[in-house]
Motif scaffolding. Structure first.
Motif, short mmCIF file in Angstrom:
data_model
loop_
_atom_site.label_atom_id
_atom_site.label_comp_id
_atom_site.label_asym_id
_atom_site.label_seq_id
_atom_site.Cartn_x
_atom_site.Cartn_y
_atom_site.Cartn_z
N VAL A 34 -1.08 -8.69 -33.89
CA VAL A 34 0.18 -9.38 -34.16
C VAL A 34 0.74 -8.96 -35.51
O VAL A 34 1.96 -8.75 -35.66
CB VAL A 34 -0.02 -10.91 -34.09
N LEU A 35 -0.14 -8.82 -36.50
CA LEU A 35 0.30 -8.35 -37.82
C LEU A 35 0.88 -6.95 -37.74
O LEU A 35 1.93 -6.66 -38.34
CB LEU A 35 -0.88 -8.39 -38.79
N LEU A 36 0.23 -6.07 -36.98
CA LEU A 36 0.73 -4.69 -36.83
C LEU A 36 2.08 -4.67 -36.11
O LEU A 36 2.96 -3.89 -36.47
CB LEU A 36 -0.30 -3.85 -36.07
N ILE A 37 2.23 -5.51 -35.09
CA ILE A 37 3.52 -5.59 -34.39
C ILE A 37 4.62 -5.97 -35.37
O ILE A 37 5.70 -5.36 -35.39
CB ILE A 37 3.44 -6.60 -33.24
N ASN A 38 4.35 -6.97 -36.20
CA ASN A 38 5.36 -7.40 -37.17
C ASN A 38 5.65 -6.32 -38.20
O ASN A 38 6.82 -6.11 -38.58
CB ASN A 38 4.89 -8.68 -37.87
N LEU A 39 4.62 -5.60 -38.65
CA LEU A 39 4.83 -4.54 -39.63
C LEU A 39 5.64 -3.39 -39.03
O LEU A 39 6.53 -2.84 -39.70
CB LEU A 39 3.48 -4.03 -40.14
N MET A 49 -14.86 -14.96 -32.57
CA MET A 49 -14.14 -14.86 -33.85
C MET A 49 -13.58 -13.44 -34.03
O MET A 49 -12.48 -13.26 -34.56
CB MET A 49 -15.07 -15.20 -35.01
N PHE A 50 -14.33 -12.45 -33.57
CA PHE A 50 -13.83 -11.07 -33.64
C PHE A 50 -12.64 -10.89 -32.71
O PHE A 50 -11.68 -10.18 -33.05
CB PHE A 50 -14.95 -10.10 -33.26
N ALA A 51 -12.67 -11.51 -31.54
CA ALA A 51 -11.52 -11.45 -30.64
C ALA A 51 -10.29 -12.05 -31.32
O ALA A 51 -9.18 -11.52 -31.22
CB ALA A 51 -11.83 -12.20 -29.35
N ALA A 52 -10.48 -13.17 -32.02
CA ALA A 52 -9.37 -13.79 -32.75
C ALA A 52 -8.89 -12.87 -33.88
O ALA A 52 -7.68 -12.77 -34.15
CB ALA A 52 -9.80 -15.13 -33.32
N LEU A 53 -9.82 -12.18 -34.52
CA LEU A 53 -9.45 -11.25 -35.59
C LEU A 53 -8.63 -10.08 -35.03
O LEU A 53 -7.62 -9.67 -35.63
CB LEU A 53 -10.71 -10.72 -36.29
N VAL A 54 -9.05 -9.54 -33.89
CA VAL A 54 -8.29 -8.46 -33.25
C VAL A 54 -6.89 -8.94 -32.89
O VAL A 54 -5.89 -8.24 -33.12
CB VAL A 54 -9.03 -7.95 -31.99
N LEU A 55 -6.80 -10.14 -32.36
CA LEU A 55 -5.50 -10.71 -32.01
C LEU A 55 -4.62 -10.85 -33.25
O LEU A 55 -3.43 -10.49 -33.23
CB LEU A 55 -5.72 -12.08 -31.36
N MET A 72 7.83 -9.97 -28.93
CA MET A 72 6.58 -9.29 -28.62
C MET A 72 5.39 -9.96 -29.31
O MET A 72 4.31 -10.10 -28.72
CB MET A 72 6.66 -7.81 -29.03
N ALA A 73 5.58 -10.37 -30.56
CA ALA A 73 4.50 -11.04 -31.28
C ALA A 73 4.12 -12.36 -30.61
O ALA A 73 2.94 -12.69 -30.47
CB ALA A 73 4.90 -11.27 -32.74
#
Length: 296
Positions: A277-282, A267-273, A214-215
């Motif tokens: 991905v970090l939340l998916i992993n957590l 850059m904000f779009a990249a931050l959201v991405l 998923m990530a």
């Protein structure tokens, strides 16, 4: 302190330094993206940026919800297509297939993992897009160009298969044969042993493989961008086009930066991405721990 102790200390310090750098890389990436996003965050509320559907950079309106929605939609579709297929294929390869078939499949899986994403994208344009537009959409009585969220989900699912399948195979192979013998000795059939012993014992590895898939799916760019249509809108119809976040960044960075705040918006779009991905992993890490509390 002799020379052996000195070399050992230097080696240990270098290994510790490498570990610290690896641990700090995600933090440094997040801080850099946040710093570049500050101008946009100062111009509008984060709630409006995330959940507004108005995307008009020339007017200073940056609503990211259509892009976030498309990313989530494509990711979920790819997971639905790939997860059951990978799970069943891994069970067959580790429990039923001959050794010769397994020796053939391993290099095939590695080849699939090594194919560049642009090749998957071209294949998607040549095969998946016509299939979706000319056959699937027609079958359901719909009109579609084929460039759609569904096409992106199918291509993305195929790209995720080798990663998930490799992890699942290694997970099932790590189950001790003694546990399966215990199941057989109690009168369980082969399938009952797989269902109640192999799959249950492999649950943390299965969750980890699905989380990795998923990530990877959420952050994939080029192949999805080539088949998804790249139209910013919110739709529940998978036969219509979408516009995922990675495609937004890849399509626009370097071309539209003369518009005020556009650089900060990307850059904000990249931050959201990055955060998603970090939340998916957590989340999947929590599920792994919850499924195997004895290993905490």
């Amino acid at each position: 302190m002799n020379s052996r102790e000195i070399r050992s200390k230097i080696t240990g310090n270098w290994m510790l330094t490498a570990l610290v750098l690896i641990l700090f890389f995600p933090l440094l990436i997040g801080v850099a993206l946040l710093f570049k996003s500050i101008p946009l965050l100062n111009s509008d509320s984060i709630v409006n940026l995330l959940f507004s559907g108005n995307w008009a950079p020339n007017s200073g309106e940056f609503g990211f919800w259509p892009f976030i929605f498309s990313s989530l939609y494509v990711t979920v579709l790819s997971f639905i297509f790939s997860a059951p297929l990978c799970l069943l294929a891994a069970i067959y390869l580790t429990e039923f297939a001959s050794g010769r078939l397994i020796r053939i499949m391993h290099p095939v899986i590695d080849i699939l993992a090594g194919i560049p994403s642009v090749i998957y994208g071209m294949w998607g344009i040549l095969v998946i897009v016509p299939f979706v537009g000319d056959y699937l959409a027609t079958f359901f009585g719909l009109n579609s160009s084929g460039y759609s969220i569904l096409a992106g989900g199918i291509v993305l699912a195929i790209m995720c298969i080798p990663y998930m399948l490799n992890m699942l195979i290694e997970t099932f192979k790590s189950v001790p044969y003694g546990l399966k013998e215990a199941g057989f000795s109690l009168g369980a059939t082969h399938w009952e042993t797989i269902k109640h012993i192999v799959i249950r014992k492999s649950r943390p590895g299965i969750i980890s493989a699905f989380g990795l898939g998923m990530a990877k799916a959420f952050g994939e760019t080029l192949a999805v961008m080539m088949v998804v249509g790249n139209i910013a809108r919110i739709t529940g119809n998978p036969f219509e086009a979408g516009y995922p976040l990675p495609a937004l960044i890849a399509n626009n960075y370097g071309e539209m930066l003369s518009i005020p705040l556009y650089d900060s918006a990307l850059m904000f779009a990249a931050l959201v991405l990055f955060v998603v991905v970090l939340l998916i992993n957590l989340v999947f890490r929590y599920l792994i721990i919850a499924s195997n509390p004895a290993k905490v």
